[in-house]
Design a protein around this motif. Sequence first.
Motif, PDB file in Angstrom:
ATOM      1  N   GLU A 144       4.277  -5.062 -14.577  1.00 20.46           N
ATOM      2  CA  GLU A 144       5.481  -5.324 -13.729  1.00 20.46           C
ATOM      3  C   GLU A 144       5.946  -3.904 -13.044  1.00 20.46           C
ATOM      4  O   GLU A 144       6.324  -3.579 -11.841  1.00 20.46           O
ATOM      5  CB  GLU A 144       6.718  -5.607 -14.652  1.00 20.46           C
ATOM      6  N   ARG A 145       5.492  -2.692 -14.022  1.00 19.77           N
ATOM      7  CA  ARG A 145       5.881  -1.384 -13.327  1.00 19.77           C
ATOM      8  C   ARG A 145       4.918  -0.866 -12.241  1.00 19.77           C
ATOM      9  O   ARG A 145       5.140  -0.556 -11.360  1.00 19.77           O
ATOM     10  CB  ARG A 145       5.515  -0.514 -14.604  1.00 19.77           C
ATOM     11  N   ALA A 146       3.657  -1.604 -12.152  1.00 16.64           N
ATOM     12  CA  ALA A 146       2.750  -1.402 -11.252  1.00 16.64           C
ATOM     13  C   ALA A 146       3.115  -1.926  -9.938  1.00 16.64           C
ATOM     14  O   ALA A 146       3.150  -1.380  -8.793  1.00 16.64           O
ATOM     15  CB  ALA A 146       1.375  -1.890 -11.686  1.00 16.64           C
ATOM     16  N   LYS A 147       3.747  -3.232 -10.031  1.00 18.92           N
ATOM     17  CA  LYS A 147       4.331  -3.999  -8.860  1.00 18.92           C
ATOM     18  C   LYS A 147       5.473  -3.042  -8.135  1.00 18.92           C
ATOM     19  O   LYS A 147       5.441  -3.016  -6.962  1.00 18.92           O
ATOM     20  CB  LYS A 147       4.907  -5.219  -9.325  1.00 18.92           C
ATOM     21  N   ARG A 148       6.199  -2.385  -9.045  1.00 17.64           N
ATOM     22  CA  ARG A 148       7.452  -1.858  -8.485  1.00 17.64           C
ATOM     23  C   ARG A 148       6.969  -0.319  -7.968  1.00 17.64           C
ATOM     24  O   ARG A 148       7.458   0.071  -6.911  1.00 17.64           O
ATOM     25  CB  ARG A 148       8.515  -1.417  -9.806  1.00 17.64           C
ATOM     26  N   TYR A 149       6.062   0.138  -8.754  1.00 14.25           N
ATOM     27  CA  TYR A 149       5.461   1.465  -8.214  1.00 14.25           C
ATOM     28  C   TYR A 149       4.867   1.251  -6.739  1.00 14.25           C
ATOM     29  O   TYR A 149       5.335   2.152  -5.753  1.00 14.25           O
ATOM     30  CB  TYR A 149       4.401   2.000  -8.956  1.00 14.25           C
ATOM     31  N   VAL A 150       4.289   0.474  -6.326  1.00 16.32           N
ATOM     32  CA  VAL A 150       3.603   0.094  -4.935  1.00 16.32           C
ATOM     33  C   VAL A 150       4.856   0.297  -4.058  1.00 16.32           C
ATOM     34  O   VAL A 150       4.956   0.612  -2.932  1.00 16.32           O
ATOM     35  CB  VAL A 150       3.061  -1.046  -4.886  1.00 16.32           C
ATOM     36  N   LEU A 151       6.088  -0.457  -4.380  1.00 17.85           N
ATOM     37  CA  LEU A 151       7.224  -0.426  -3.551  1.00 17.85           C
ATOM     38  C   LEU A 151       7.953   0.779  -3.419  1.00 17.85           C
ATOM     39  O   LEU A 151       8.414   1.187  -2.268  1.00 17.85           O
ATOM     40  CB  LEU A 151       8.290  -1.556  -4.052  1.00 17.85           C
ATOM     41  N   SER A 152       7.898   1.591  -4.807  1.00 17.53           N
ATOM     42  CA  SER A 152       8.510   2.799  -4.727  1.00 17.53           C
ATOM     43  C   SER A 152       8.069   3.876  -3.763  1.00 17.53           C
ATOM     44  O   SER A 152       8.378   5.023  -3.911  1.00 17.53           O
ATOM     45  CB  SER A 152       9.125   3.337  -6.099  1.00 17.53           C
ATOM     46  N   GLU A 153       6.688   3.689  -3.368  1.00 18.48           N
ATOM     47  CA  GLU A 153       6.026   4.676  -2.929  1.00 18.48           C
ATOM     48  C   GLU A 153       6.447   4.842  -1.199  1.00 18.48           C
ATOM     49  O   GLU A 153       5.977   5.662  -0.454  1.00 18.48           O
ATOM     50  CB  GLU A 153       4.453   4.468  -2.723  1.00 18.48           C
ATOM     51  N   CYS A 154       7.530   4.084  -1.042  1.00 22.65           N
ATOM     52  CA  CYS A 154       8.098   3.958   0.629  1.00 22.65           C
ATOM     53  C   CYS A 154       8.504   5.435   0.933  1.00 22.65           C
ATOM     54  O   CYS A 154       9.395   5.935   0.032  1.00 22.65           O
ATOM     55  CB  CYS A 154       8.716   2.830   0.812  1.00 22.65           C
ATOM     56  N   MET A 155       8.226   6.035   1.883  1.00 22.78           N
ATOM     57  CA  MET A 155       8.319   7.398   2.352  1.00 22.78           C
ATOM     58  C   MET A 155       9.673   7.324   3.209  1.00 22.78           C
ATOM     59  O   MET A 155      10.276   8.433   3.723  1.00 22.78           O
ATOM     60  CB  MET A 155       7.253   8.363   2.803  1.00 22.78           C
ATOM     61  N   THR A 156      10.057   6.034   3.574  1.00 25.96           N
ATOM     62  CA  THR A 156      11.296   6.170   4.442  1.00 25.96           C
ATOM     63  C   THR A 156      10.655   6.816   5.927  1.00 25.96           C
ATOM     64  O   THR A 156      11.459   7.597   6.528  1.00 25.96           O
ATOM     65  CB  THR A 156      12.479   6.608   4.067  1.00 25.96           C
ATOM     66  N   CYS A 157       9.716   6.740   6.330  1.00 32.05           N
ATOM     67  CA  CYS A 157       8.900   7.251   7.398  1.00 32.05           C
ATOM     68  C   CYS A 157       9.235   6.446   8.704  1.00 32.05           C
ATOM     69  O   CYS A 157       9.366   6.919   9.697  1.00 32.05           O
ATOM     70  CB  CYS A 157       7.440   7.237   7.213  1.00 32.05           C
ATOM     71  N   GLY A 158       9.469   4.902   8.679  1.00 28.98           N
ATOM     72  CA  GLY A 158       9.896   4.397   9.654  1.00 28.98           C
ATOM     73  C   GLY A 158       8.782   3.603  10.332  1.00 28.98           C
ATOM     74  O   GLY A 158       9.142   2.975  11.533  1.00 28.98           O
ATOM     75  N   CYS A 159       7.505   3.836  10.130  1.00 28.00           N
ATOM     76  CA  CYS A 159       6.519   3.248  10.925  1.00 28.00           C
ATOM     77  C   CYS A 159       6.843   1.736  11.033  1.00 28.00           C
ATOM     78  O   CYS A 159       6.657   1.224  12.205  1.00 28.00           O
ATOM     79  CB  CYS A 159       5.255   3.284  10.078  1.00 28.00           C
ATOM     80  N   CYS A 160       7.041   0.999   9.806  1.00 22.61           N
ATOM     81  CA  CYS A 160       7.432  -0.420  10.028  1.00 22.61           C
ATOM     82  C   CYS A 160       8.334  -0.951  10.742  1.00 22.61           C
ATOM     83  O   CYS A 160       8.219  -1.828  11.700  1.00 22.61           O
ATOM     84  CB  CYS A 160       7.779  -0.999   8.651  1.00 22.61           C
ATOM     85  N   LEU A 161       9.370   0.074  11.312  1.00 24.72           N
ATOM     86  CA  LEU A 161      10.792  -0.281  12.013  1.00 24.72           C
ATOM     87  C   LEU A 161      10.215   0.017  13.323  1.00 24.72           C
ATOM     88  O   LEU A 161      10.482  -0.939  14.209  1.00 24.72           O
ATOM     89  CB  LEU A 161      11.711   0.377  11.750  1.00 24.72           C
ATOM     90  N   ASP A 162       9.543   0.971  13.569  1.00 22.86           N
ATOM     91  CA  ASP A 162       9.121   1.462  15.101  1.00 22.86           C
ATOM     92  C   ASP A 162       8.306   0.536  15.494  1.00 22.86           C
ATOM     93  O   ASP A 162       8.171  -0.092  16.767  1.00 22.86           O
ATOM     94  CB  ASP A 162       8.305   2.861  14.920  1.00 22.86           C
TER      95      ASP A 162
END
Lengths: 249, 646
Positions: A144-162
């Motif tokens: 479960e920790r590993a699943k959360r870790y993947v999500l918490s690597e988000c750098m708020t860079c904005g690629c996905c939004l752009d």
Amino acid sequence: MTTKNIALKIKRQDAPDTKPYWQEFEVPHRKNLNIISCLQDIQRGPATTKGVTVNPVVWECNCLEEVCGACTMVINGRVRQACTALVDKLEHPISLEPMTKFPIVRDLHVDRSRMFKNLKKVKAWINIDGTHDIGEGPILPEDERAKRYVLSECMTCGCCLDACPQFTSDNNFLGAATFGQVRLFNAHPTGKHNQEERLEAVMGEGGIADCGNAQVCVEVCPKNIPLTESIADIGGQATLQIIKNLLFK
Amino acid sequence: MEKRRKNFVVIGGGLAGLACTMKLCEAKAQVTLVSYQAVKRSHSVCAQGGINAAINSKGEGDSPDIHFYDTVKGGDFLANQPLVRDMCFQAPAIIHLMDRLGVAFNRSPEGHLEFRRFGGTLYSRTAFAGATTGQQLLYALDEQVRRYEHDGQVTKLEWHEYLEAVIDHDGVCRGAVLNDLRTGDIFTVGGDAVVLATGGPAQVYGRSTGSTVCTGAAATSAYLQGAKYGNAEFIQIHPTAIPGHDKLRLMSESARGEGGRIWVPKTPGDARPPREIPEAERYFFLEENYPLFGNLVPRDVASREIYDIVFNKKMGVAGESMVYLDLTHQSREFLDNRLGGIIDIYEKFTGDDPREVPMKIFPAVHYSMGGLWTDYQDDGNGLIDHQSPRNQMTSITGLFAAGEADYQYHGGNRLGANSLLSCIYTGLMMGPGLIQYAKNQNKVFENVESQVFEKAVNKWKDRFSKIKSMQGRENPYDLHQELGETMMEHVLIVRENAKLEKALTLIDDIETRFADVRCLDTTHWANPTPSFINQLNAMIHLSRIITLGALQRNEFRGAHYKPDFDLKQPSDFDPHEYVDYMEQKNYDEVPEDTFPDGHMAYMKRFESNNEEWLKTTIAHFDEGKPHISYEPVDTSIVPPRPRKYD
């Protein structure tokens, strides 16, 4: 020894309310050269290919190893970080443009504060009792920790939004990065206590229902965060919440 | 009337600044948090391997006191011991707090925190979140501060740069002069105290593992205003980084903590691909030279060994300045789970997969043990009185420093995974003292004459307009590169006085040419050039005290290696002999002939060297010049002794 030159086309803009224009530059080629080094070269000799002296190009950067998210820009039409964009792996001439969905500050530097405001809207944090020594955190299984870790690597860079067709400069769409954070905090044993608040926030205007399912967010994410999975998961949580609201409120 | 709220200015949104902000908000204070860019992009994100706390979850018998001993020994006994000890005793609570904040720390089979090995200790003491621990810790604190921002207690000024402290007629800091990096406005913000949590100065060396914002300009500005700067010459060179044009990217010590092995081919210049070189033809020089600690010797030791292999023994891979860091014997699944973040970085920048081929690495400038001198109040029992307003205060009243910006905790060499700890620890620990300091003030900043603030603003408006009018021949970015190359060549791993003197001359020359800089961009909106020129000026001053401190310190201690002053420890020496010798000296009966040959003479050299040099270097800027003096170090808990790791 002859050195090959790298040609760059850079879209520039002096201020938020002025017109953009293009300039061309050349920098000497070196092994493992990245876009940041090219921009640094331009700082050291700010002149266009035609030899006109210009102001150095303005861009954002910090860590230069793709963990801070600062140097995000559109390189050859694709939104990504400039530090990991290696010149030898790009088509030439290389074009650099600012991100397209955020207000331009200057040249390649944009204002992404909307992303941080969205994190406030969905209360992307854990409500703790205090910083005092009250002992261990919750016991968690490693998977479960590993699943959360993947999500918490988000750098708020904005690629996905752009890249997202739904996210525009004049709407309120929260976007994939924010939904991913809702999932991250709702998946934590303490974070769960406030999941309703977060779900209410994504059920409103600009929320999860506005996602057009274009799925480009996940393609451009530099950290391979399973964004579409998060959107589906939060969509499911929101539906359950709607039912709960109908039944109990 | 509503009670006046305490009001603080925190400069820097890395771990120390955020931890401090969180602690102050919890005490109901208002905080203005100033950051050079979005807080979430601060340099703390670059920390990879983990954070230390002696939780002893593996039955190894670890304890905070052993953590304390490892840390002061790692730092070659140059750190003030009560602070280090307090940090190590607080460490378990800090890890538990970060865990409660939601940090995705790797877990043990039972779901508790997992720990791994790190350098300079024989215990599994390092908690970690994959190989992006700094990023994960920073995000957790960023989230807590965002919560307080949401509640109206924090005002963030991102894209603002600290220029100087506002100091009143009594010499008390009452606020800060800031530069809005977008509008170019220069203005002041008042506060009951100002905290500089502004990180390290790696950019002084040009290319390093540091981020582009790590210029050290804020701390240097305080030094130029008269704050004491401690141990500037102690710069950590990390043994393993990927060479690059724009940056030397860190390859975490955790790679070795998880079994990574450093080696070179036994035959210099061996051109075979690494995996075709049989084990017997590889020279695992750290494992051979340090059987006890092996690849996990402290960083100063490992960097010197790599330097020796490459430059003295000419055994670098393919004749180049590189050695192998090999993880290929570990399974892919294990590597992805424990080291995924750094493996991705290596792969993205070099195109090679470290799961398949050994990484090629070389040492790089990484961390400054030195920084602004800060005070503390011990509690008389070898720990710190957390209520004392003296804690973390610089020599300027009301101006505090925390994190890498201060000089405490790491002595002459920092142990891996202690920096995340010292950053969070200082931020949290100083909170109550700051509140006390604000309570005890006899005048609040709102009542300070407005001229004090106006004068400070005008000085900096004037300075920036002068910078913009600089139209000389020198490109500031070129000059910065040259400064970095000068420092890399003369003030790095191996230090020689002739080279250090040469460096001082070169720095003087760079300073002269600085006057002839050209401000490449004179526009008003979002123009980073004037700000960079101002930072370059700070870097020149800082490089001078790093070099001067190194020149004057005629000894070999921690990261400060001067071969001419190596005390030449006998290879069969046991540090306990020195402890015995010191004890016997107390009783005035030293049986000199009972020690092995040459040991007594070595111990006497060690003792007299400590008498002369076991001191903090203090740089003080006065009348336009640095002045170097020395202060005693508090070694009251563990008596200093020779270091040994084999």
